[in-house]
Scaffold this active site. Structure first.
Site, short mmCIF file in Angstrom:
data_model
loop_
_atom_site.label_atom_id
_atom_site.label_comp_id
_atom_site.label_asym_id
_atom_site.label_seq_id
_atom_site.Cartn_x
_atom_site.Cartn_y
_atom_site.Cartn_z
N HIS A 51 0.82 -1.20 0.00
CA HIS A 51 0.00 0.00 0.00
C HIS A 51 0.86 1.26 0.00
O HIS A 51 0.62 2.20 -0.76
CB HIS A 51 -0.88 -0.04 1.24
CG HIS A 51 -1.98 0.94 1.20
ND1 HIS A 51 -3.07 0.75 0.40
CD2 HIS A 51 -2.14 2.12 1.82
CE1 HIS A 51 -3.86 1.78 0.55
NE2 HIS A 51 -3.33 2.63 1.40
N GLU A 73 -2.20 -5.61 -4.87
CA GLU A 73 -3.03 -5.40 -3.70
C GLU A 73 -4.35 -6.15 -3.83
O GLU A 73 -4.83 -6.74 -2.85
CB GLU A 73 -3.32 -3.90 -3.56
CG GLU A 73 -3.01 -3.37 -2.20
CD GLU A 73 -3.35 -1.89 -2.10
OE1 GLU A 73 -2.60 -1.19 -1.45
OE2 GLU A 73 -4.37 -1.45 -2.68
N ASN A 422 26.03 -22.95 -2.70
CA ASN A 422 26.72 -24.24 -2.65
C ASN A 422 25.91 -25.25 -1.87
O ASN A 422 25.81 -26.41 -2.26
CB ASN A 422 28.10 -24.08 -1.98
CG ASN A 422 29.15 -23.66 -2.98
OD1 ASN A 422 28.93 -23.75 -4.19
ND2 ASN A 422 30.27 -23.19 -2.50
#
Lengths: 697, 118
Positions: A51, A73, A422
């Site tokens: 928002h 939203e 890794n």
């Protein structure tokens, strides 16, 4: 009135910083959402961040960003209302949106035009997450009472009011009030007609008593409002007053008030109670708002990092002067004996000393950031990598609140990222392999930060398959780093260190993520540049743990001061393991190189004077040996004398001197003398001008 | 000089509004959440409060209630985004005087502030 405001670079900076903050927050939270499911508090936080971003980008006038955040939203709203579950697909989509948003933000930062075509993404936000239910588009209710200009006020009252309401009208009119019909038209462009309509009812409620309205207050609250409102009220105010009141409300384009004459009012007075609830009452709680948290808000100011750096530098100078002052005092004492003046000077100097120390500590603190700022970008990365590799991984982060110098945080991001990659790629096995090995299906990767004295320890560990030492040796032999015979002689620990060689990788297949053999060497180089160290422990079949030890700050380091001829050098204490007095019988010659034996291990000897081309004392067996540690190798540095231990403020050597082998910087000592800081790492590098005494000497 | 208290958790929004109002001759104070707004209101007694709705610590509606409880004459204008009708309604019931719909429209802000604070 100046309504058009220029957006200055400073404004833009604030926008960008804030946008980055919100994006990071969103990213972390959206990843959490996938696991947490419908966590109301989490959703609220996500919602708020989205928002804010929407509001700010709209204010900046960046339509694409505002549109995208708006669509996000909508999706989030559906999740919040439990109409949509935060599935992997939904989370993927949201993350994709965040990537696009970050791209746009970067475009803004670089002054580029954003060229992203948002339509496909917007369309997916609509479809993947179901058709969007925009918050606008209120359904108009057609029940419009009477034609415009209908003057038969009394009749309209009869048709629009219930018996009870008519009773109230009659009672009111008997007391001298009048019935009024107020017709209001709103601007078709009005963004929140329902709220405006509600405001009209509230205003009319203050001017009298609203008996009824079309649409009703219930419909208004349910946002069923067109662009017109008709209110039926009982009031003491006259037409003009009512019109003025209503016209003062925003977005009202037209007001028409008709007043019913007292004589004509209350046509049929039915029995009924007078009074009752006025329009409005208490509305049902609409959206779930977050409760007022008790978290205390700190008062903060944003400060430019450069400013902090400058302050740190200035304090560094002050620290030098403080030491200098103490020495001046000493000299004065020696020359003239203690007097009132030197006494005063002593006290003042001691005070300055204390204040400077405090100042230094405070500024150090100001430069500290929780490592969270860095750690929060990893959950997303791990999630994406795991998804791509088809592995199930639980990522656990601990000690996010641990604070350290921002300059260190900036530097360790890449090494940590590499270690984590890794772990995902080589550490954690495929689900099938894990099952076969009798391990839990879901692999775990842990990232942990903690303080330990004046250091911070960062640990990356996984419960994967560990590293096969034999494979590492084989790979090193194949790539010509050492012979098979040499490889056989290596201890497991030494063999593990081969991993840090450039160009060595044991990965069978090179993936997009890692395994190209560049990496661990770079990781170690980066860590050592920060005066840190890295250690690797692995248990085949059970996992690997990598520990990174770092100083809290880069600016100040505790150092051992040593003398060479007339000069003083500083060796960072992080790499010093012990000091020894050099005796003639200690020095051995192995393969035509000098070495000493300390507790059964052979240490190559490096005469610093020779490295820096300085005159040697002539007597080669007098002096001290400083045993240093770097790249997991130990080395004896021969110096003339030990001066002491001190905190030194690191200064760069400056461009005109350039990069000198064996030196990492300089510092100013109390007397104002310059001491060069020795870069231990570069002294043990095999390709240093000290000859190849590297790995397997 | 009329005093305006700007309440918004977004620094950028606050900064833009503050600039606009200062340039038009208003004295501006700022608060980054409802809780700070309540204490600043008491200390500064502003002529008008521009109040954001969604904020951490204490949201705009709770802040309206708190402020109105202390000063029933407080003039508070909600700054809301589209889709927050329900909350604006709630704020109006709690005593907010008016609202402005974001995004930031300079003329609307000025007109509203002028209406309440002169």
């Amino acid at each position: 009135m100046t309504a058009n405001l220029e957006i200055t670079p400073e404004d833009l900076k604030v926008f960008l910083e804030e946008a980055e903050e919100q994006l990071q927050l969103l990213e972390g939270d959206v990843v959490k959402l996938e696991k947490a499911g419908e966590d109301a508090e989490l959703l609220q936080e996500i919602f708020r961040a989205a928002h804010t971003l929407k509001g700010s980008s709209a204010t900046l006038g960046h339509q694409p960003m505002a549109r995208l955040t708006h669509s996000m939203e909508n999706v989030l709203d559906k999740v919040r209302k439990k109409k949509l579950s935060p599935s992997t697909d939904v989370v993927n989509l949201l993350l994709e949106c965040l990537d696009v948003l970050r791209g746009m933000k970067d475009d803004i930062a670089d002054g580029r035009e954003t060229k992203v075509d948002l339509e496909p993404l917007l369309a997916r936000l609509m479809t993947d997450a179901g058709p969007a239910t925009g918050p606008t588009a209120p359904a108009p209710t057609g029940a419009e009472a009477g034609g415009q200009g209908a003057v038969d006020v009394a009749r309209e009252f009869v048709t629009q009011l219930s018996d009870e309401e008519r009773a109230r009208l009659a009672a009111g009119m008997a007391e001298g009030a009048q019935g009024a019909i107020c017709r209001v038209t709103f601007d078709p462009e009005c963004l929140m007609t329902s709220v405006r309509a509600y405001q009209v009812l509230l205003a009319l409620g203050e001017a009298g008593q609203v008996l009824n309205s079309v649409p009703s207050s219930e419909d208004i609250e349910a946002e069923k409002v067109g662009h017109e409102l008709t209110a039926y009220l009982l009031t003491m105010e006259d037409r003009a007053q009512l019109e003025t009141t209503v016209k003062g409300i925003g977005d009202v384009t037209r007001v028409e008030v008709s007043v019913a004459q007292a004589a004509q009012g209350g046509p049929r007075t039915a029995e009924g109670r007078v009074g009752g609830a006025q329009a409005g009452g208490t509305a049902p709680q609409g959206e779930a708002r977050e409760g007022a948290q008790t978290k205390k808000s700190a008062t903060t100011v944003r400060v430019d990092v450069n400013l902090l750096d400058n302050l740190m530098n200035l304090v560094g100078e002050l620290v030098i002067d403080r030491t200098h002052l103490a020495q001046i005092l000493n000299r004065a004492d020696q020359a003239q004996g203690t007097s009132e003046v030197t006494d005063d000077l002593g006290r003042t100097s001691a005070h300055i000393g204390r204040v400077t120390t405090q100042l230094q500590e405070e500024i150090m603190k100001a430069r500290m950031l929780p490592i969270e700022n860095l750690f929060k970008k990893f959950p997303r990365m791990i999630r994406d990598l795991a998804l791509k590799a088809g592995k199930e991984i639980d990522f656990v982060v601990e000690g996010q609140e641990t604070e350290l110098d921002r300059s260190v945080i900036e530097e360790i991001g890449d090494p940590i990222m590499h270690l984590l990659r890794n772990s995902v790629d080589h550490g954690i096995e495929s689900t099938a392999d894990r099952k076969a090995g009798g391990k839990p299906k879901i692999g775990t990767i842990r990232l942990k930060a903690e303080h330990s004295e004046s250091h911070i320890i960062i640990t990356v560990s996984d419960d994967g398959k560990g590293i096969d030492v034999e494979k590492v040796k084989a790979s090193a032999v194949r790539k010509g780093f050492l012979t098979e015979a040499q490889a056989r002689r290596l201890s497991d620990k030494q063999a593990m260190d081969l991993i840090f060689l450039s160009g060595l990788s044991t990965a069978q297949t090179v993936t997009e993520v890692s395994g190209r053999g560049v990496g661990m060497d770079v990781v170690r180089k980066n860590i050592e540049r920060l005066n840190g160290s890295i250690e690797l422990h692995t248990v085949p079949g059970h996992g690997t743990e990598t520990r990174i030890k770092l100083p809290l700050t880069l600016a100040i380091v505790r150092a051992l001061l040593v003398s060479l001829d007339q000069s003083v050098f500083a060796i960072p204490l992080t790499s010093v393991s012990e000091t020894l007095r050099l005796t003639p019988q200690m020095v051995k010659t192995i393969k035509r190189k000098e070495a000493i034996i300390v507790r059964d291990s052979v240490l190559p000897l490096v005469r610093l004077a020779r490295v820096f081309g300085m005159p040697e004392t002539g007597n080669e067996t007098v002096g001290y040996v400083v045993v240093v540690n770097s790249n997991a190798q130990r080395l004896g540095l021969v110096v003339d004398g030990l001066v002491g231990e001190q905190e030194v403020v690191i200064k760069s050597l400056g461009g005109f001197i350039g990069n000198i082998q064996g030196l990492s910087g300089a510092t100013i000592l109390g007397e104002g003398d310059v001491a060069l800081i020795i870069d231990v790492g570069s002294l043990v590098k095999p390709d240093a001008n000290l000859g190849r005494m590297g790995l397997v000497s | 000089m009329p005093k305006v208290l700007l309440v918004d958790d977004a620094d950028f929004m606050r900064m833009r509004s503050a600039k606009l109002l200062t340039e038009n001759g208003y004295e501006v104070a700022e608060a980054e959440n409802g809780q700070v707004a309540v204490s600043k209101y008491e200390a500064l007694k502003p002529d008008i409060v521009l109040m954001d709705i969604t904020m951490p610590v204490m949201d705009g509606i709770a802040a309206v209630k708190e402020i109105r409880q202390r000063d029933p004459g407080a003039k508070i204008v909600m700054c809301s985004a589209l889709g927050q009708q329900t909350m604006v309604l709630e704020a109006l019931k709690a005593g907010a005087k008016d609202f402005i719909v974001k995004p930031f429209q300079p003329d609307k802000i000025l007109a509203t502030v002028k209406k309440f604070a002169g």
